[in-house]
Write an enzyme that holds these catalytic residues in place. Structure first.
Site, PDB file in Angstrom:
ATOM      1  CB  VAL A   1      33.961 -49.875  25.907  1.00 29.38           C
ATOM      2  CG1 VAL A   1      34.752 -50.905  25.000  1.00 29.38           C
ATOM      3  CG2 VAL A   1      34.467 -50.369  27.135  1.00 29.38           C
ATOM      4  CE  LYS A   6      37.192 -45.542  21.776  1.00 30.35           C
ATOM      5  NZ  LYS A   6      37.439 -46.378  22.818  1.00 30.35           N
ATOM      6  CG  ASP A  26      41.252 -40.104  22.370  1.00 26.03           C
ATOM      7  OD1 ASP A  26      40.341 -40.117  23.121  1.00 26.03           O
ATOM      8  OD2 ASP A  26      41.998 -41.161  22.503  1.00 26.03           O
ATOM      9  CG  PHE A  28      38.428 -32.323  19.475  1.00 23.59           C
ATOM     10  CD1 PHE A  28      38.289 -30.882  19.193  1.00 23.59           C
ATOM     11  CD2 PHE A  28      38.533 -33.390  18.734  1.00 23.59           C
ATOM     12  CE1 PHE A  28      38.314 -30.806  17.505  1.00 23.59           C
ATOM     13  CE2 PHE A  28      38.636 -33.098  17.374  1.00 23.59           C
ATOM     14  CZ  PHE A  28      38.707 -31.907  16.980  1.00 23.59           C
ATOM     15  CG  ASP A  46      36.573 -41.771  31.277  1.00 18.02           C
ATOM     16  OD1 ASP A  46      36.254 -42.789  30.369  1.00 18.02           O
ATOM     17  OD2 ASP A  46      37.778 -41.417  31.634  1.00 18.02           O
TER      18      ASP A  46
END
Length: 192
Positions: A1, A6, A26, A28, A46
């Site tokens: 989420v 994370k 992130d 990539f 997303d």
């Protein structure tokens, strides 16, 4: 989420585990000009198509081929437990991101899988405090971010096994303790 903790968790694990490195999904993202826009004008960040997923897989596989030469810092981790002392031959890669388990070529690579969850209101509150580049447009969270989270979470629940779900509302210390303990147990199994 989104905004579940994370990156924070990954960074804390890196400080506590020997020979640990992080790859962040992130890193990539495609450039804004390559990310599709829907009929409402929302950039579709997303979704898997917004990322260079093949490059992510390649980076992970390259790390796996030669973890010792990957630039991993081998300094003594903070608060290392006794069972991890003298583990110079153990290398740990933490891959953190929001669509990792929905991309089939990655699923054969995981030793452990953790999925942070948040309820809608808390997620929206946290998201509203962050500054993104490009900035979230009005209605973006409700119109794109949250629906895509639910879509991919449902896919994960239908298709993936061995996922440990973590409540992102817990304190950073609780989450760290849970995941760290689990990793220590996994390392003990690998060494047996």
């Amino acid at each position: 989420v989104t905004n579940g903790g994370k990156t924070t968790l990954a960074e804390k694990l890196k400080k506590m585990l020997p020979n640990c490195d992080i790859i962040s999904q992130d890193d990539f993202f495609k450039p804004e000009s390559e990310v599709e826009t829907d009929e409402r004008g929302f950039k579709l960040y997303d979704e898997l198509n917004a990322l260079y997923m093949d490059e992510l897989v390649k980076s992970i596989r390259n790390w796996m081929k030669s973890p010792a030469s990957s630039g991993v810092v081998t300094e003594e981790p903070q608060n290392i437990c006794d069972s991890l002392k003298n583990t110079d031959d153990v290398y740990i890669l933490v891959v953190e991101g929001f669509l990792l388990y929905n991309y089939e070529p990655l699923n054969e690579l995981w030793n452990k899988r953790y999925f942070l969850t948040l309820p809608y209101e808390e997620c929206k509150r946290r998201r509203s405090t962050r500054v993104y580049q490009p900035a979230d447009t009005p209605g973006y969270f409700d119109g794109h971010v949250w629906p895509m989270y639910l879509k991919y979470k449902n896919e994960l629940e239908e298709n993936a096994s061995n996922v440990v779900y973590l409540d992102g509302r817990k304190s950073q210390e609780e989450l760290l303790s849970c995941v760290y303990s689990d990793i220590i147990q996994e390392l003990k199994k690998l060494r047996e």
